[in-house]
Scaffold this motif. Structure first.
Motif, PDB file in Angstrom:
ATOM      1  N   TRP A  77       0.831  -1.199   0.000  1.00 50.12           N
ATOM      2  CA  TRP A  77       0.000   0.000   0.000  1.00 50.12           C
ATOM      3  C   TRP A  77       0.867   1.251   0.000  1.00 50.12           C
ATOM      4  N   ASP A  78       0.473   2.240  -0.778  1.00 53.59           N
ATOM      5  CA  ASP A  78       1.133   3.537  -0.789  1.00 53.59           C
ATOM      6  C   ASP A  78       0.575   4.347   0.382  1.00 53.59           C
ATOM      7  N   HIS A  79       1.415   4.578   1.385  1.00 51.68           N
ATOM      8  CA  HIS A  79       0.913   5.210   2.604  1.00 51.68           C
ATOM      9  C   HIS A  79       0.527   6.670   2.380  1.00 51.68           C
ATOM     10  N   ARG A  80       1.204   7.350   1.465  1.00 47.98           N
ATOM     11  CA  ARG A  80       0.827   8.745   1.202  1.00 47.98           C
ATOM     12  C   ARG A  80      -0.499   8.799   0.449  1.00 47.98           C
ATOM     13  N   ALA A  81      -0.700   7.857  -0.450  1.00 48.89           N
ATOM     14  CA  ALA A  81      -1.991   7.781  -1.137  1.00 48.89           C
ATOM     15  C   ALA A  81      -3.109   7.469  -0.149  1.00 48.89           C
ATOM     16  N   LEU A  82      -2.770   6.730   0.914  1.00 47.97           N
ATOM     17  CA  LEU A  82      -3.759   6.418   1.938  1.00 47.97           C
ATOM     18  C   LEU A  82      -4.225   7.686   2.644  1.00 47.97           C
ATOM     19  N   LEU A  83      -3.288   8.610   2.922  1.00 48.00           N
ATOM     20  CA  LEU A  83      -3.666   9.886   3.533  1.00 48.00           C
ATOM     21  C   LEU A  83      -4.607  10.666   2.617  1.00 48.00           C
ATOM     22  N   ILE A  84      -4.292  10.681   1.319  1.00 47.87           N
ATOM     23  CA  ILE A  84      -5.169  11.363   0.372  1.00 47.87           C
ATOM     24  C   ILE A  84      -6.550  10.717   0.366  1.00 47.87           C
ATOM     25  N   HIS A  85      -6.577   9.402   0.451  1.00 47.81           N
ATOM     26  CA  HIS A  85      -7.862   8.704   0.448  1.00 47.81           C
ATOM     27  C   HIS A  85      -8.702   9.080   1.665  1.00 47.81           C
ATOM     28  N   LEU A  86      -8.072   9.343   2.811  1.00 54.14           N
ATOM     29  CA  LEU A  86      -8.830   9.782   3.985  1.00 54.14           C
ATOM     30  C   LEU A  86      -9.645  11.022   3.664  1.00 54.14           C
ATOM     31  N   VAL A  87      -9.039  11.946   2.913  1.00 52.49           N
ATOM     32  CA  VAL A  87      -9.716  13.196   2.591  1.00 52.49           C
ATOM     33  C   VAL A  87     -10.739  12.983   1.479  1.00 52.49           C
ATOM     34  N   ARG A  88     -10.336  12.266   0.434  1.00 53.67           N
ATOM     35  CA  ARG A  88     -11.255  12.032  -0.698  1.00 53.67           C
ATOM     36  C   ARG A  88     -12.507  11.280  -0.264  1.00 53.67           C
ATOM     37  N   ALA A  89     -12.361  10.374   0.679  1.00 52.54           N
ATOM     38  CA  ALA A  89     -13.503   9.578   1.129  1.00 52.54           C
ATOM     39  C   ALA A  89     -14.330  10.294   2.195  1.00 52.54           C
ATOM     40  N   GLY A  90     -13.920  11.507   2.575  1.00 47.98           N
ATOM     41  CA  GLY A  90     -14.670  12.265   3.565  1.00 47.98           C
ATOM     42  C   GLY A  90     -14.420  11.841   4.994  1.00 47.98           C
ATOM     43  N   LEU A  91     -13.347  11.074   5.243  1.00 48.14           N
ATOM     44  CA  LEU A  91     -13.045  10.645   6.603  1.00 48.14           C
ATOM     45  C   LEU A  91     -12.295  11.718   7.385  1.00 48.14           C
ATOM     46  N   ALA A  92     -11.678  12.683   6.663  1.00 50.74           N
ATOM     47  CA  ALA A  92     -10.945  13.773   7.303  1.00 50.74           C
ATOM     48  C   ALA A  92     -11.204  15.059   6.539  1.00 50.74           C
ATOM     49  N   GLU A  93     -11.179  16.185   7.254  1.00 48.43           N
ATOM     50  CA  GLU A  93     -11.286  17.487   6.608  1.00 48.43           C
ATOM     51  C   GLU A  93      -9.955  17.894   5.976  1.00 48.43           C
ATOM     52  N   ALA A  94      -8.847  17.429   6.559  1.00 50.27           N
ATOM     53  CA  ALA A  94      -7.534  17.764   6.021  1.00 50.27           C
ATOM     54  C   ALA A  94      -6.513  16.771   6.555  1.00 50.27           C
TER      55      ALA A  94
END
Length: 450
Positions: A206-223
């Motif tokens: 898994w790409d861990h930086r892409a995982l952070l982006i996914h948190l935002v894209r999926a609405g799990l985080a504001e930033a």
């Protein structure tokens, strides 16, 4: 194996209890013992629960996990994981290790206090084996709790914990399926996940930086936060009690020359803020701000590789990056104001200021006036940097924006030289006269804006 349909919290806990291969311990501090309670409540807990502990007393906690770290911190969470995992394997690996996938669930949480004066957040961790006797894998999460009461926050932590354990054993096929499982029924409305750290062979592809982006894209985080130096941390840790400069933009030109120009602009804005603060002891911090949403109407949502490309260019210029879920400036203000009461300043070019002024904000009941009220409500100003007249003309031709004029004293056009036809022009003049919009000089020379 469990059924493929989505299960509620009760049936997730029961499925784990009835799985003869899963067995582990629970150590929960600060929000009751809501995760362990689910497994004790649904029946069959002897098939899953080796131990539950809640070391609320600080001296007890220090004796178990060591002193010297904040009690609600990543360092304390890692100490808890290490201690509980070592104890679990020491006590049970000889008797159960050949047929058991061990796990340790731990959390250290600051739930809402009686007066409601604390920051409701927490660190949640899970160490687990995919196969009996196999290597361990870690999941570390930072969460912000949004429920208005302590009881509701405890309940939400309980659901999230069950989700996390279930997802680790049954939903690690992809990062999307894993995060969807963790978030089920509780994230976004009740809990925000703004940091995730995955370790171990279960996640090595898994790409861990892409995982952070996914948190935002999926609405799990504001930033989420991307540092130019040092480890990744939750946004709360870099914003806490600081005076902040935010430099939002698309940053489409990812070459070194443009990145240095952007870095000069941010450095200029930080210097200006420090001059405003004078001899106060406020610590300042500056961030480039990108969004996972489309930057212009009718544009497609940016893909992860494109976002990472733009982020990397800014990081290489020495700037830290905040990646936001929503593009409006007032949303950025709201997130920062959760973590600091110190001044907030935006550093923008003329084009972004014009675009923000022209937006009708149809998603708000009060439209443009409500957006401005939200944006400037708490010690916020916008530093507006100039563009060359040529660049401004070229940019206006690419938009449907009309009605803007300016006087040309030289090659550059500043905010103070702009004029707009009424009624919007009256509002623009008011913001300038009230110092909400602060015209700035160009911190660069002989460079075109990107």
């Amino acid at each position: 194996m469990p059924a493929t349909q989505k299960l509620d919290t009760h049936h997730k806990a029961l499925t784990l209890n009835l799985d003869p291969t899963t067995f582990g311990s629970f150590a929960e501090i600060g929000a009751g013992q809501e995760v362990a309670r689910w497994f004790l409540l649904v029946g069959g807990a002897s098939g899953t629960v080796a131990k539950t502990i809640s070391a609320y007393d600080k001296e007890v906690s220090d004796d178990l996990y060591g002193s010297g770290s904040r009690y609600v911190s990543k360092q304390r969470l890692e100490a808890m994981l290490d201690n509980e995992w070592t104890q679990l394997l020491t006590q049970l690996s000889k008797s159960r290790g050949s047929q058991t996938r061990f796990f340790c669930f731990v959390d250290t949480v600051s739930a809402r206090n009686f007066a409601g004066t604390n920051d409701s957040h927490g660190w949640i961790g899970l160490r687990f084996q995919v196969l009996p006797g196999g290597p361990s894998n870690d999941v570390l999460l930072h969460v912000n709790m949004r429920d208005p009461s302590n009881v509701l926050q405890q309940q939400a932590i309980g659901i999230l914990g069950v989700n996390l354990i279930y997802a680790a054993f049954y939903e690690v096929q992809t990062k999307e399926s894993f995060l969807e499982g963790v978030a089920q029924d509780v994230v976004a409305e009740r809990i925000e996940i703004d940091y995730v750290d995955l370790r171990g062979p279960a996640f090595e592809s898994w790409d861990h930086r892409a995982l952070l982006i996914h948190l935002v894209r999926a609405g799990l985080a504001e930033a989420v936060f991307f540092p130019s130096k040092g480890p990744t941390v939750p946004p709360t840790e870099v914003l806490y009690k600081k005076a902040v400069v935010l430099a939002p933009g698309y940053f489409g030109h990812a070459d070194a020359v443009h990145s240095q120009v952007h870095a000069q602009l941010l450095a200029s804005a930080i210097q200006k803020l420090r001059q405003e603060l004078g001899e106060t002891k406020s610590v300042t911090a500056g961030f480039f701000c990108l969004t996972v949403a489309s930057f212009m109407p009718n544009e497609p949502t940016p893909e992860v590789p494109d976002l990472l490309h733009r982020i990397d260019a800014l990081l290489s210029a020495g700037g830290d990056v905040l990646l936001f879920r929503q593009p409006e400036l007032y949303h950025m203000t709201a997130l920062v104001n959760r973590n600091t009461k110190a001044p907030v300043r935006f550093a923008v070019g003329l084009s972004l200021m014009i675009r923000a002024s022209e937006d009708a904000y149809g998603n708000l009941e009060g439209r443009r006036l409500e957006a401005l009220a939200r944006l400037f409500a708490q010690n916020v100003r916008i530093y507006v940097y100039p563009m060359t007249a040529t660049d401004l003309r070229d940019w206006l031709k690419t938009t449907s924006t009309t009605g803007w004029e300016w006087s040309e004293a030289n090659e550059w056009v500043s905010a103070s030289q702009l004029r707009r036809a009424p009624p919007l022009g009256h509002l623009f003049a008011y913001l300038l006269a009230s110092n909400f919009l602060v015209p700035m000089g160009a911190p660069w020379r002989h460079e075109r804006q990107g």
